[in-house]
Design an enzyme around this catalytic site. Structure first.
Site, PDB file in Angstrom:
ATOM      1  N   LYS A 196       0.545  -1.265   0.334  1.00 34.94           N
ATOM      2  CA  LYS A 196       0.236  -0.461  -0.036  1.00 34.94           C
ATOM      3  C   LYS A 196       1.196   1.304  -0.316  1.00 34.94           C
ATOM      4  O   LYS A 196       1.569   1.800   0.683  1.00 34.94           O
ATOM      5  CB  LYS A 196      -1.304   0.035   1.397  1.00 34.94           C
ATOM      6  CG  LYS A 196      -2.168   1.625   0.758  1.00 34.94           C
ATOM      7  CD  LYS A 196      -1.925   1.549   2.607  1.00 34.94           C
ATOM      8  CE  LYS A 196      -2.085   2.481   2.847  1.00 34.94           C
ATOM      9  NZ  LYS A 196      -1.586   4.326   2.581  1.00 34.94           N
ATOM     10  N   GLY A 224       6.369   5.369   8.743  1.00 36.98           N
ATOM     11  CA  GLY A 224       5.637   6.261   9.103  1.00 36.98           C
ATOM     12  C   GLY A 224       5.729   6.899  10.190  1.00 36.98           C
ATOM     13  O   GLY A 224       6.692   6.827  10.777  1.00 36.98           O
ATOM     14  N   SER A 225       4.635   7.531  10.635  1.00 35.25           N
ATOM     15  CA  SER A 225       4.536   8.426  11.751  1.00 35.25           C
ATOM     16  C   SER A 225       3.694   7.070  12.946  1.00 35.25           C
ATOM     17  O   SER A 225       4.154   5.695  13.167  1.00 35.25           O
ATOM     18  CB  SER A 225       3.194   8.854  12.286  1.00 35.25           C
ATOM     19  OG  SER A 225       1.894   7.968  12.068  1.00 35.25           O
ATOM     20  N   THR A 226       4.921   7.690  14.360  1.00 37.39           N
ATOM     21  CA  THR A 226       4.898   6.535  15.766  1.00 37.39           C
ATOM     22  C   THR A 226       3.128   6.225  15.893  1.00 37.39           C
ATOM     23  O   THR A 226       2.670   4.949  16.356  1.00 37.39           O
ATOM     24  CB  THR A 226       5.154   7.104  16.823  1.00 37.39           C
ATOM     25  OG1 THR A 226       6.491   7.230  16.528  1.00 37.39           O
ATOM     26  CG2 THR A 226       5.022   6.308  18.270  1.00 37.39           C
ATOM     27  N   VAL A 264       1.027   6.245  13.730  1.00 34.68           N
ATOM     28  CA  VAL A 264      -0.506   5.074  13.299  1.00 34.68           C
ATOM     29  C   VAL A 264       0.580   3.477  13.590  1.00 34.68           C
ATOM     30  O   VAL A 264      -0.318   2.941  13.720  1.00 34.68           O
ATOM     31  CB  VAL A 264      -0.003   5.325  11.870  1.00 34.68           C
ATOM     32  CG1 VAL A 264      -0.599   4.386  10.924  1.00 34.68           C
ATOM     33  CG2 VAL A 264      -0.502   6.455  11.263  1.00 34.68           C
ATOM     34  N   GLY A 265       2.497   3.496  13.755  1.00 33.82           N
ATOM     35  CA  GLY A 265       2.863   2.573  14.215  1.00 33.82           C
ATOM     36  C   GLY A 265       2.021   1.520  15.813  1.00 33.82           C
ATOM     37  O   GLY A 265       2.311   0.967  15.220  1.00 33.82           O
ATOM     38  N   GLU A 311       9.223   1.210  11.575  1.00 33.65           N
ATOM     39  CA  GLU A 311      10.201   2.303  10.905  1.00 33.65           C
ATOM     40  C   GLU A 311       9.461   3.404  11.066  1.00 33.65           C
ATOM     41  O   GLU A 311       9.165   4.291  10.347  1.00 33.65           O
ATOM     42  CB  GLU A 311      11.045   2.800   9.761  1.00 33.65           C
ATOM     43  CG  GLU A 311      12.706   3.427  10.124  1.00 33.65           C
ATOM     44  CD  GLU A 311      12.557   4.718   8.834  1.00 33.65           C
ATOM     45  OE1 GLU A 311      11.575   5.639   9.847  1.00 33.65           O
ATOM     46  OE2 GLU A 311      12.341   4.790   8.247  1.00 33.65           O
ATOM     47  N   CYS A 349      12.602  11.232   7.508  1.00 32.70           N
ATOM     48  CA  CYS A 349      13.129  10.621   8.492  1.00 32.70           C
ATOM     49  C   CYS A 349      14.419  10.433  10.023  1.00 32.70           C
ATOM     50  O   CYS A 349      14.210  10.900  11.122  1.00 32.70           O
ATOM     51  CB  CYS A 349      12.526   9.214   8.816  1.00 32.70           C
ATOM     52  SG  CYS A 349      13.978   7.678   7.964  1.00 32.70           S
ATOM     53  N   GLU A 359       8.699  15.520  15.632  1.00 34.18           N
ATOM     54  CA  GLU A 359       8.945  15.601  14.684  1.00 34.18           C
ATOM     55  C   GLU A 359       8.603  16.878  13.945  1.00 34.18           C
ATOM     56  O   GLU A 359       7.319  16.966  14.123  1.00 34.18           O
ATOM     57  CB  GLU A 359       9.481  14.598  14.371  1.00 34.18           C
ATOM     58  CG  GLU A 359       9.777  13.975  12.568  1.00 34.18           C
ATOM     59  CD  GLU A 359       9.512  13.078  11.890  1.00 34.18           C
ATOM     60  OE1 GLU A 359      10.275  12.583  11.217  1.00 34.18           O
ATOM     61  OE2 GLU A 359       7.974  11.865  12.108  1.00 34.18           O
TER      62      GLU A 359
END
Length: 551
Positions: A242, A295-297, A299-300, A318, A352, A449
């Site tokens: 995706k 991506g972002s923490t 969403v992780g 990551e 990143c 960030e």
């Protein structure tokens, strides 16, 4: 072979050289009007881009908008409409205009893609080919990427504002080389023979984990595609990819090349769509065996939760970074400024590992600030298809507004803007390169960030203070250290809690080198042989030994 790009008063010249070319290094030579010889640097440092560049090349203005060939989902070897029939707009960040409409996949489409991948894994030939045979097909795939470098580079420049010239000369060719690296690893995946304690023969098998879900970001669309796809292919997995809804076009184009290369139907599927629908369906799918996400923490966390609530699939993440660049008094000040420029302003700060926290020892702080501000003033903002431009637009409106919001927050909290700090131009998502001084540890710009061209400057006195400040973050993706003192370099590299430490360099990624973070920057590695391991599982096999002459 490396690549050298020479910019003269008349033209860009691509010349093969013998210099090493790693994943993020291509030598750039700039012929300035006031110099008789070119000055050179290695990307991503921008020192060679300081000063007025020679004009005369009209590559940007001559390049026409390409024909967009692939906008449908790629499932089981065919381009198909989304089951719902829905499409979404993909936007040109240079203008805010619509480029085209892309098929919007959701749960039903993910189900179809997973079914195709499952069939290809359980009954297809890809996992059953020898590693050597998989590698041959991957090599052909890499050749096709290289042959279509301009089309892929154009799509990423068009969708997310990346510099076309660097895409063409660096991002896309290095993606092809990454694919070749993992093609070479495909026939070197081995288990072990184990010495058992009794009359038993034991050994391990490394087997592909199965169907994997790969969710990739928008800041390096082509490179990040192969960060995940290449080792998964080498391992013998099948996959559902995706891409970000901000950058779907190059992923769909690459899927077309995969089919041409001979990758069997169902092995590589691409479902464009949004995170809360298509991404969530991948994370929670009961028949996906591993999810890799960049991506972002925030969403992780959601992906980990969905994986746990579904089939307990392993995940590799990551995530967000807030990386420090620590510059000591003994550093070469000019080299330090060069590194700093690339560490934060490369790719408009949408990196990143961008060094968004700068700690400069007090003995050289004032001189560093003066030189950094002077250097930024030479950076040219504009159309990413213009070869004289150093910084294109931010990738999308949401990111553009978020960066400007962070800048305003920094001003409200008392930081001082030395240069930049505003939107640039009358249309599009351009932001001036910005430098803040008088930044304190409790400010939002020092803690969160930003993912944009914003440098936050702070000073320190001692090495102990530098270690404390560097580790004063919930993130741990990367860090840079600039010093001539080996003892300082060794102590800092062992004390800073981050997954990648760069000494007297920055963002020195390489396809041989494992890449990933600590703490809330995630876990698991991309790149290097280590990245193949996460797409494998180990099976232990034991058989009795009878009348063996030895154990």
């Amino acid at each position: 072979m490396g690549l050298r790009v020479c910019v003269t008063n008349e033209e860009y010249v691509r010349v093969d050289t013998v210099e090493a070319w790693t994943l993020d290094r291509v030598e750039i030579c700039i012929q300035r009007k006031d110099l008789s010889k070119p000055t050179c640097t290695l990307l991503p440092t921008l020192a060679a881009l300081q000063g007025p560049c020679a004009s005369g090349n009209t590559m940007g203005s001559e390049l026409k908008k390409p024909e967009i060939k692939f906008t449908k989902l790629f499932i089981n070897g065919d381009f198909v409409d989304a089951v719902s029939g829905r499409k979404f707009e993909t936007i040109d960040p240079r203008t805010g205009d619509v480029i085209t409409m892309v098929a919007e996949g959701d749960k039903e489409d993910v189900d179809l893609a997973v079914d195709a991948a499952r069939e290809a894994f359980d009954h297809g030939k890809w996992p059953r080919l020898t590693g050597f045979e998989r590698g041959k097909i991957m090599m052909k795939f890499a050749d096709l990427i290289e042959q279509h470098v301009e089309e892929i580079a154009t799509l990423d420049a068009l969708e997310v504002g990346k510099l076309f010239l660097l895409n063409k000369l660096y991002d896309v060719p290095s993606s092809a080389d990454m694919l070749r690296y993992f093609a070479g690893a495909a026939d070197k995946i081995h288990g072990q023979t184990l010495k058992m304690s009794g009359a038993m023969h034991g050994y391990t098998l490394k087997e592909p984990i199965g169907v994997v879900g790969l969710i990739i970001p928008w800041n390096f669309p082509a490179a990040m595609f192969f960060f995940k796809v290449a080792p998964a292919l080498a391992a013998g997995c099948t996959m559902v990819v995706k891409p970000s809804e901000q950058s779907s076009l190059s992923a769909l184009y690459i899927a077309h090349l995969a089919k041409q290369a001979g990758i069997p139907d169902g092995v590589l599927n691409v479902v464009s769509g949004f995170g809360p629908t298509a991404g969530a369906a991948i994370a929670s799918h009961m028949d996906i065996n591993h999810v890799s996400f960049t991506g972002s923490t925030e969403v992780g966390r959601l992906i980990m939760e969905a994986a746990a609530r579904s089939n307990l699939k392993p995940v590799s993440l990551e995530l967000t970074g807030k990386s420090p660049l620590i510059i000591f008094d003994d550093a070469d000040i000019n080299k330090a400024v060069e590194l700093a420029m690339g560490a934060i302003f490369y790719n408009k700060g949408e990196v990143c590992v961008a060094a968004s926290r700068f700690y400069v020892q007090e003995g050289i702080y004032d001189e560093f600030v003066e030189k950094a501000v002077a250097s930024v003033k030479y950076l040219k903002i504009g159309d990413p298809f213009d070869p004289e431009v150093h910084q294109g637009p931010q990738a999308n409106k949401k990111q553009f507004e978020r960066i400007l919001g962070c800048i305003e927050q920094g001003k409200k909290e008392g930081a001082t803007i030395l240069t930049g700090g505003k939107a640039w131009g009358e249309k599009g998502y351009y932001i001036e390169p910005t430098i803040f001084a008088d930044v304190t540890e409790d400010m939002v710009i020092a803690k969160e960030e930003i993912f944009g061209p914003v440098m936050s400057l702070m000073k320190f006195k001692t090495i102990e203070e530098a270690i404390q400040k560097a580790n004063n973050t919930k993130y741990g993706l990367a860090a840079g250290i600039v010093t001539k003192n080996l003892d300082i370099a060794n102590r800092m590299s062992r004390s800073v809690r981050a997954g990648n430490i760069w000494i007297n360099c920055y963002s020195a990624l390489d396809r041989n080198l494992p890449f990933g973070g600590f703490k809330m920057s995630g876990f698991g590695k991309d790149l290097g042989i280590d990245s193949v391991e996460k797409y494998m599982q180990i099976k232990a096999v034991v058989t009795p030994l009878y009348d063996s002459p030895w154990l």
